[in-house]
Write an enzyme that holds these catalytic residues in place. Structure first.
Site, PDB file in Angstrom:
ATOM      1  N   GLU A   2      -4.065  -2.072   0.017  1.00 35.54           N
ATOM      2  CA  GLU A   2      -2.940  -2.281  -0.513  1.00 35.54           C
ATOM      3  C   GLU A   2      -1.933  -2.147   0.598  1.00 35.54           C
ATOM      4  O   GLU A   2      -1.522  -1.031   0.990  1.00 35.54           O
ATOM      5  CB  GLU A   2      -2.460  -1.350  -1.752  1.00 35.54           C
ATOM      6  CG  GLU A   2      -0.820  -1.704  -2.269  1.00 35.54           C
ATOM      7  CD  GLU A   2      -0.203  -0.439  -2.736  1.00 35.54           C
ATOM      8  OE1 GLU A   2       0.428  -0.532  -3.596  1.00 35.54           O
ATOM      9  OE2 GLU A   2      -0.568   0.717  -2.486  1.00 35.54           O
TER      10      GLU A   2
ATOM     11  N   ASP B 198      -5.251   2.614  -2.025  1.00 32.08           N
ATOM     12  CA  ASP B 198      -3.809   2.542  -2.218  1.00 32.08           C
ATOM     13  C   ASP B 198      -2.889   3.079  -0.790  1.00 32.08           C
ATOM     14  O   ASP B 198      -3.623   3.420   0.235  1.00 32.08           O
ATOM     15  CB  ASP B 198      -3.730   3.774  -3.310  1.00 32.08           C
ATOM     16  CG  ASP B 198      -2.374   4.024  -3.567  1.00 32.08           C
ATOM     17  OD1 ASP B 198      -1.615   3.179  -4.340  1.00 32.08           O
ATOM     18  OD2 ASP B 198      -1.745   5.356  -3.354  1.00 32.08           O
TER      19      ASP B 198
END
Ligand SMILES: [Ca+2]
Ligand SMILES: [Ca+2]
Length: 621
Positions: free
Chosen positions: A366, A337
């Site tokens: 990400e 993330d």
């Protein structure tokens, strides 16, 4: 989970709790992280984080255990913590290591290393879901009065809805039928967060991105046992598990924030400083030092404090948790993330620790950025620059944008499908673009069917590209049944419950007879292509060759020595007749082909007629 295992599971929790209380009273050590470790790891080092009250290093001892050595005990600012360095050699066997603190024995389990991550490659088809919103397999865990957020209300889009890991396990056959080979869930780790104000609305942390205890899966999702069961049953059906990792921040209610080991555990600012969310200062050769620091050390939100990964104890804590998770839950791939807000040197160390221990694991990050240069900077790339990322793959936000431009804008020199072509023409930036993960939507984006104006032709074209382009495709739950919505008025609209996931739902779209005709057409389209690609050598292993789009028609091939697949997309609002002489470099005089979606056999492909907004997947004979 059936009744018997549920009962045993809760009995297990009660016993564990009892042991911890006894230990806390008599030894002053109340917690050890990692909660257990493994023998057979390549890296022999382990650093235990010991938490208690007024701990003294000289009172902590290791009782003799073959192959295990106590190397060093570190004290920090806060006397309630000790960091204990152990060395676990190849000679150590699985068993119970005994520590002694102030005369009391503490048991610590060493299990055998067994995990064998399968990784991800182009043959995979990953399905992203939010466990709270997919299916409720265990209504007894929907809410707990002892948690910071005791709410559960399916009528409120901002609160928890009761979905859980058993709900996912219950629908593995549905996913298998669709052609899914990997499940990625938004984080399952405990988020014992209070309701927080997001955009003026009080919300539950059902998304999972605010960890409060790394070593417990949230009990509202079923806890560690339910995750182990899901992983085991998914693997038995040929479905891999991808874990969503968050290193950059933790939840404001994380247990270690209530009494931090040291002030520099977090990135602290004199006054609250949010990250600017800007990726550019991190690679911009003209960037200011301040801008760079704010991106990296500013907080993601006020309730997700930013961890200081330059603190070696923080770094070890995070890296060991990653290894522990892969080992405990048999994880095949690792999604990271908010990649760019992490300390990038820390990220390299962390990625390397996973890759050293598990060479087959796939790791992708990400980085929600808008250019190939930026996307590649945070990924293993071909740039000759001082900082070299070792991250194997990226969620490909630039390809997503290219697909949207191609579907929603008329063809031009740079516009329409020329944009998608141009993005893919820049793959030279990546060390290996086939390790990137492509997508059309996720829990933070508008739903794809709405993005294309609920135009079914565009929907099919986008999905065909997703499932045949280079890279690893990932879906978002409900795309296959035409779930739609913009993030208006909030992202709750793109995180609606999967219809049929709750016992009292009026329709069940997990079953063909619960879906409308159009929804079945969508489901069958995805199913056909997803199952075809699994067994297509050209798509799952092959190379990629694209041709310059002409008059809004985009043609590319996936190919190996044994198989060629030609994808033709007509982005125009009128039918086109395509002379295939331009593609002889690939076709080599081939005369016939089979269209995979319709099953139609073409006897003569010297000219191919293609519908307005039509797409064809031709397996060349
Ligand atoms: Ca539940
Ligand atoms: Ca950060």
């Amino acid at each position: 989970m059936n009744f018997k295992t549920t009962k045993m599971y809760y009995l297990g929790i009660i016993l564990q709790f009892f042991v911890l209380i006894v230990d806390a009273q008599s030894t002053e050590v109340s917690r050890i992280n990692p909660t257990n470790w493994f023998v057979g790891m390549k890296n022999p080092n382990l650093q235990l984080m010991i938490n208690g009250k007024g701990l003294k290093a000289e009172l902590f001892k290791l009782k003799p255990y073959k192959g295990v050595k106590l190397r060093e005990i570190h004290t920090v600012e806060n006397p309630n913590y000790l960091f204990v360095d152990l060395e676990i050699s190849k000679k150590a066997k699985a068993g119970t290591v005994k520590f002694e603190y102030n005369g009391t024995t503490i048991n610590y389990e060493l299990l055998q290393k067994t995990a064998q991550p399968l990784g991800l490659d182009q043959s995979d088809f990953v399905y992203l879901l939010m466990p709270d919103r997919f299916s409720n397999g265990e209504p007894s865990n929907d809410k707990f009065a002892d948690m910071a957020d005791p709410n559960h209300d399916r009528n409120n889009p901002f609160l928890r809805h009761g979905g859980d890991l058993q709900g996912v396990t219950n629908h593995l056959d549905y996913l298998k039928e669709l052609g899914v080979t990997g499940i990625w869930m938004t984080p399952v780790i405990e988020n014992n967060q209070p309701l927080t104000d997001e955009g003026g609305v009080m919300r539950s942390a059902y998304h999972g991105y605010g960890f409060t205890d790394h070593y417990n899966v949230d009990k509202r999702l079923g806890g560690n046992e339910a995750y182990k069961i899901l992983s085991k049953e998914a693997h038995a059906k040929g479905i891999k598990i991808i874990q969503d990792a968050v290193y950059n921040h933790v939840g404001i209610n994380h247990w270690f924030l209530k009494d931090m080991p040291s002030k520099d555990w977090l990135n602290q600012w004199d006054k609250y400083t949010n990250t600017t969310y800007k990726d550019q200062p991190l690679f911009d050769i003209h960037a200011s030092t301040l801008d760079t620091k704010i991106v990296r050390n500013g907080w993601f939100t006020s309730f997700l404090p930013d961890l200081n990964q330059n603190n070696p104890f923080v770094a070890n804590f995070l890296i060991q948790h990653a290894l522990w998770s892969v080992e405990t839950f048999n994880i095949d791939a690792w999604r990271i993330d908010t990649y760019i807000y992490n300390d990038l040197d820390f990220m390299n160390n962390c990625n390397q620790a996973l890759l050293d221990e598990y060479p087959n694991i796939h790791i992708f990050g990400e980085s929600a950025v808008g250019t190939v240069i930026s996307q590649a900077y945070f990924t293993k790339n071909n740039f000759n620059i001082p900082f070299k990322s070792n991250l194997p793959g990226a969620l490909d936000f630039v390809v997503e944008e290219g697909i949207f431009e191609a579907l929603n804008h008329d063809f031009g020199w740079n516009e329409g499908v020329s944009r998608l072509y141009t993005v893919l023409a820049q793959d030279l930036a990546y060390a290996d673009a086939t390790k990137n993960v492509n997508f059309l939507e996720n829990h933070d984006h508008h739903r794809f069917f709405s993005v294309v104006g609920e135009d079914f032709d565009k929907y099919k074209m986008g999905i065909t590209w997703l499932l045949t382009l280079r890279g690893i495709p990932h879906f978002y739950y409900g795309t296959e049944i035409l779930m739609k919505n913009f993030k208006d008025p909030s992202d709750a609209e793109v995180r609606r419950d999967f219809p049929g996931g709750w016992a009292d739902d009026k329709v069940n779209k997990f079953k063909a007879n619960g879906r409308t005709e159009k929804e079945n057409e969508a489901f069958d389209f995805v199913k056909k292509l997803a199952n075809y690609r699994k067994n297509s050598e050209a798509i799952s292993k092959g190379n990629f060759m694209q041709f310059v789009p002409e008059e809004g028609v985009y043609v590319y091939f996936r190919y190996t020595e044994n198989q060629k697949v030609m994808v033709i997309a007509n982005t125009n609002k009128t039918e086109k007749s395509l002379d295939t002489v331009r593609f002889q470099e690939m076709l080599k005089g081939a005369k016939s082909a089979k269209e995979i979606i319709s099953g139609v056999e073409f006897k003569d492909i010297s000219t191919v007629k293609i519908d307005a907004k039509g797409v064809m997947v031709l397996e060349i004979n």
